[in-house]
Write an enzyme that holds these catalytic residues in place. Structure first.
Site, PDB file in Angstrom:
ATOM      1  N   HIS A  24      70.206  14.019 -19.094  1.00 17.22           N
ATOM      2  CA  HIS A  24      70.520  15.639 -18.997  1.00 17.22           C
ATOM      3  C   HIS A  24      71.595  15.786 -18.726  1.00 17.22           C
ATOM      4  O   HIS A  24      72.111  15.415 -18.515  1.00 17.22           O
ATOM      5  CB  HIS A  24      69.798  15.764 -17.674  1.00 17.22           C
ATOM      6  CG  HIS A  24      69.056  16.213 -16.840  1.00 17.22           C
ATOM      7  ND1 HIS A  24      68.447  16.812 -16.258  1.00 17.22           N
ATOM      8  CD2 HIS A  24      70.274  17.532 -16.684  1.00 17.22           C
ATOM      9  CE1 HIS A  24      68.128  18.239 -15.351  1.00 17.22           C
ATOM     10  NE2 HIS A  24      69.302  18.324 -16.034  1.00 17.22           N
ATOM     11  N   HIS A  26      72.689  20.034 -20.669  1.00 16.91           N
ATOM     12  CA  HIS A  26      72.969  21.714 -20.492  1.00 16.91           C
ATOM     13  C   HIS A  26      73.996  22.311 -21.701  1.00 16.91           C
ATOM     14  O   HIS A  26      74.954  21.761 -21.613  1.00 16.91           O
ATOM     15  CB  HIS A  26      73.645  22.608 -19.488  1.00 16.91           C
ATOM     16  CG  HIS A  26      71.607  21.779 -18.628  1.00 16.91           C
ATOM     17  ND1 HIS A  26      70.832  23.095 -18.538  1.00 16.91           N
ATOM     18  CD2 HIS A  26      71.724  21.632 -17.165  1.00 16.91           C
ATOM     19  CE1 HIS A  26      69.982  22.610 -17.046  1.00 16.91           C
ATOM     20  NE2 HIS A  26      70.798  21.815 -16.837  1.00 16.91           N
ATOM     21  N   GLY A 185      66.696  26.863 -13.939  1.00 19.70           N
ATOM     22  CA  GLY A 185      66.768  27.877 -13.199  1.00 19.70           C
ATOM     23  C   GLY A 185      66.240  27.860 -11.829  1.00 19.70           C
ATOM     24  O   GLY A 185      66.683  26.277 -10.982  1.00 19.70           O
ATOM     25  N   HIS A 212      63.298  20.132 -13.849  1.00 18.94           N
ATOM     26  CA  HIS A 212      63.966  20.438 -12.348  1.00 18.94           C
ATOM     27  C   HIS A 212      63.177  20.396 -11.502  1.00 18.94           C
ATOM     28  O   HIS A 212      62.016  21.102 -10.822  1.00 18.94           O
ATOM     29  CB  HIS A 212      65.290  21.802 -12.941  1.00 18.94           C
ATOM     30  CG  HIS A 212      66.034  21.338 -14.088  1.00 18.94           C
ATOM     31  ND1 HIS A 212      65.936  21.577 -14.975  1.00 18.94           N
ATOM     32  CD2 HIS A 212      67.564  21.566 -14.165  1.00 18.94           C
ATOM     33  CE1 HIS A 212      67.049  21.484 -16.179  1.00 18.94           C
ATOM     34  NE2 HIS A 212      67.950  21.076 -14.655  1.00 18.94           N
ATOM     35  N   GLU A 215      65.996  18.996  -6.653  1.00 23.49           N
ATOM     36  CA  GLU A 215      67.503  19.273  -6.984  1.00 23.49           C
ATOM     37  C   GLU A 215      67.862  20.381  -5.615  1.00 23.49           C
ATOM     38  O   GLU A 215      68.088  19.811  -4.727  1.00 23.49           O
ATOM     39  CB  GLU A 215      67.884  19.676  -8.338  1.00 23.49           C
ATOM     40  CG  GLU A 215      69.540  20.236  -7.765  1.00 23.49           C
ATOM     41  CD  GLU A 215      69.943  21.186  -9.294  1.00 23.49           C
ATOM     42  OE1 GLU A 215      71.687  20.520  -9.522  1.00 23.49           O
ATOM     43  OE2 GLU A 215      69.146  21.646  -9.723  1.00 23.49           O
ATOM     44  N   ASP A 307      74.536  16.374 -16.368  1.00 24.47           N
ATOM     45  CA  ASP A 307      74.187  17.396 -16.126  1.00 24.47           C
ATOM     46  C   ASP A 307      74.997  18.236 -16.675  1.00 24.47           C
ATOM     47  O   ASP A 307      74.875  19.066 -18.085  1.00 24.47           O
ATOM     48  CB  ASP A 307      73.889  18.017 -14.368  1.00 24.47           C
ATOM     49  CG  ASP A 307      73.788  18.858 -14.079  1.00 24.47           C
ATOM     50  OD1 ASP A 307      72.714  19.469 -14.899  1.00 24.47           O
ATOM     51  OD2 ASP A 307      73.212  19.502 -13.249  1.00 24.47           O
TER      52      ASP A 307
END
Length: 372
Positions: A24, A26, A185, A212, A215, A307
Site C-alpha cells: 500500500h 501511493h 478517495g 480502501h 480508515e 501509504d
C-alpha cells in the site's frame, strides 16, 4: 520464523537491511520534495514554499490534521506536477529507486490515472508512462545491486464515478505491469455499492482488487468492501478493531470478536495497515496503541505499509523502527508481517512462494545472524 532470542529487537541499521514487502504505497504520495519543486517550476505551479526541506515539512504538517479529507487535499500539489508522460515516468522511476534503497524487494504502487489527464494525456498513455518509469527504476536499482519487483495498482477515485472505465483499463493492462484494481478517495458517502457492476466485471476477468475501507469510515465500509466489492485485501482496515471487545485494552486480555471481525479473520483477508498515516488522519492515537499490534496478536492477516511517504515523511524502515521502539515489536514480529505481505501480493502462488522462500526468509535469517 523463530529467532534464538524471541525478544530480539533490531536497531535502525539492521531494520534497513531487512527485505520488505510493500502493498500500500501511493505513487502521487511518494514524490521526492526536490522533484516536486523542479516539476512545479517547469509547470508554473505555485507551491507553499520554495526549498525542498521546507516543502517536506509543509507536506507532513498539512497532512497532520487528524482529518482524512484535509490529508487528501495535500495531493493537489503532487498531482499538479504529474500531468505529462515524462513527469509520470520520472516520478515512478524515483519511487522504485527510493523503495529499493530502503530494502523493499516487492512493491505495488497504486494511483488513479483519471487524475492525470489535465494535459490531455490518455489513460493508456498514462499507464504506459508509469510502467516505463517503473521498468527504468528496476533496471537502475539492479545496476546498483538492489533487486526489486514492482507492479501497478490502477485505481478509481470514489467520487469520480469512472470506476468501470478504470476497471477496464486495469484489465487491459494486466499483463503489461498492472497487477490489480483499487478505489480510493473520500470513504464516507462513496461506498462500493455505488457501482455494483464493477465488482462483477473484475471477478469475471479474475482481476484482484483491494478496496480502501476502515480508515475514515467504520464497519459498514469494511463489510461493503468484502461482501459487495469482493475485496481480496483491505486498504487500511484498521477500524475492524471496532468489532472486537477487549476485556482489558492494556495487557493483551481476552478479546471477543464480532461477526464481521470473525469473517475477516476466518478468511484471512489481508489488512494493509499504515501506522504513521493512520495517526495523521485520526484513525489511531499513537504507535503504541495502534490496532496493528492487537490485530496481529489475534492472528489477523496483518501487513505493514507506508501509504504516502511524502505526506507522512516515512519509509518502511521508519514504520518498522517505530513499532520496535514504541510498540515493543521484535524481529519475529517484523518477519511475520513481511511474510504475510509476500503471501498476499497480487501475483501467482508460485511467485509468492519464491518471494518468501528465496528472498524474504533468507534476508531475515541474515539479520538474525547479526543479532545473535
Amino acid at each position: 520464523m523463530t529467532t534464538q532470542d524471541p525478544g530480539a529487537r533490531p536497531g535502525e541499521a539492521l531494520i534497513r537491511a531487512l527485505p520488505k514487502v510493500l502493498l500500500h504505497d501511493h505513487l502521487d504520495g511518494g514524490l521526492r520534495p526536490q522533484t516536486v519543486l523542479e516539476l512545479a517550476d517547469a509547470a508554473g505551479h505555485t507551491l507553499p514554499t520554495d526549498d525542498a526541506e521546507s516543502l517536506a515539512v509543509w507536506f507532513r504538517d498539512a497532512a497532520d490534521s487528524g482529518s482524512l479529507v484535509r490529508y487528501i487535499e495535500t495531493f493537489q500539489h503532487t498531482i499538479a506536477v504529474m500531468q505529462t508522460a515524462d513527469n509520470l515516468a520520472r516520478v515512478a522511476r524515483e519511487a522504485v529507486l527510493d523503495l529499493a534503497a530502503d530494502g523493499v524487494v516487492y512493491a505495488e504502487l497504486r494511483w488513479a490515472p483519471e487524475q492525470h489527464q489535465a494535459g490531455a494525456l490518455s489513460l493508456p498513455a498514462a499507464v504506459e508512462a508509469v510502467q516505463a518509469g517503473i521498468d527504468d527504476g528496476i533496471a537502475a536499482a539492479a545496476a546498483d545491486r538492489h533487486i526489486i519487483r514492482v507492479g501497478q495498482l490502477v485505481g478509481a477515485m470514489r467520487q469520480g464515478d469512472r470506476w468501470q472505465e478504470l476497471a477496464e483499463l486495469a484489465v487491459a493492462y494486466r499483463n503489461r505491469g498492472v497487477v490489480g484494481f483499487d478505489i480510493a478517495g473520500p470513504e464516507a458517502g462513496f461506498p462500493p455499492s455505488r457501482h455494483l457492476t464493477v465488482w462483477r466485471y473484475l471477478a469475471e476477468y479474475d482481476m484482484p482488487a483491494t478496496v480502501h475501507a476502515g480508515e475514515a469510515a467504520g464497519l459498514d465500509s469494511i463489510a461493503q468492501a468484502v461482501h459487495l466489492g469482493q475485496a481480496d485485501r483491505l486498504g487500511h482496515g484498521a477500524r475492524i478493531i471496532d468489532d472486537i471487545a477487549f476485556a482489558d485494552q492494556t495487557d493483551g486480555g481476552a478479546a471477543e470478536l464480532g461477526r464481521l471481525a470473525h469473517w475477516i479473520r476466518d478468511h484471512q483477508i489481508p489488512l494493509e495497515l499504515c501506522p504513521v498515516s493512520n495517526l495523521q488522519t485520526g484513525t489511531a492515537e499513537s504507535i503504541a496503541t495502534h490496532p496493528i499490534t492487537r490485530l496481529k496478536e489475534l492472528d489477523f492477516a496483518v501487513t505493514l505499509n507506508t501509504d504516502n511517504r511524502l505526506m507522512s515523511r516515512t519509509s518502511m524502515t521508519h514504520e518498522m523502527k517505530l513499532l520496535v521502539d514504541e510498540a515493543g515489536w521484535t524481529l519475529d514480529d517484523l518477519a511475520d508481517v513481511t511474510v504475510t505481505a509476500a503471501w498476499s501480493a497480487f501475483m501467482h502462488h508460485d511467485e509468492r512462494r519464491d518471494l518468501v522462500e528465496q528472498v524474504v526468509l533468507p534476508g531475515f535469517q541474515k539479520v538474525e545472524g547479526a543479532l545473535v
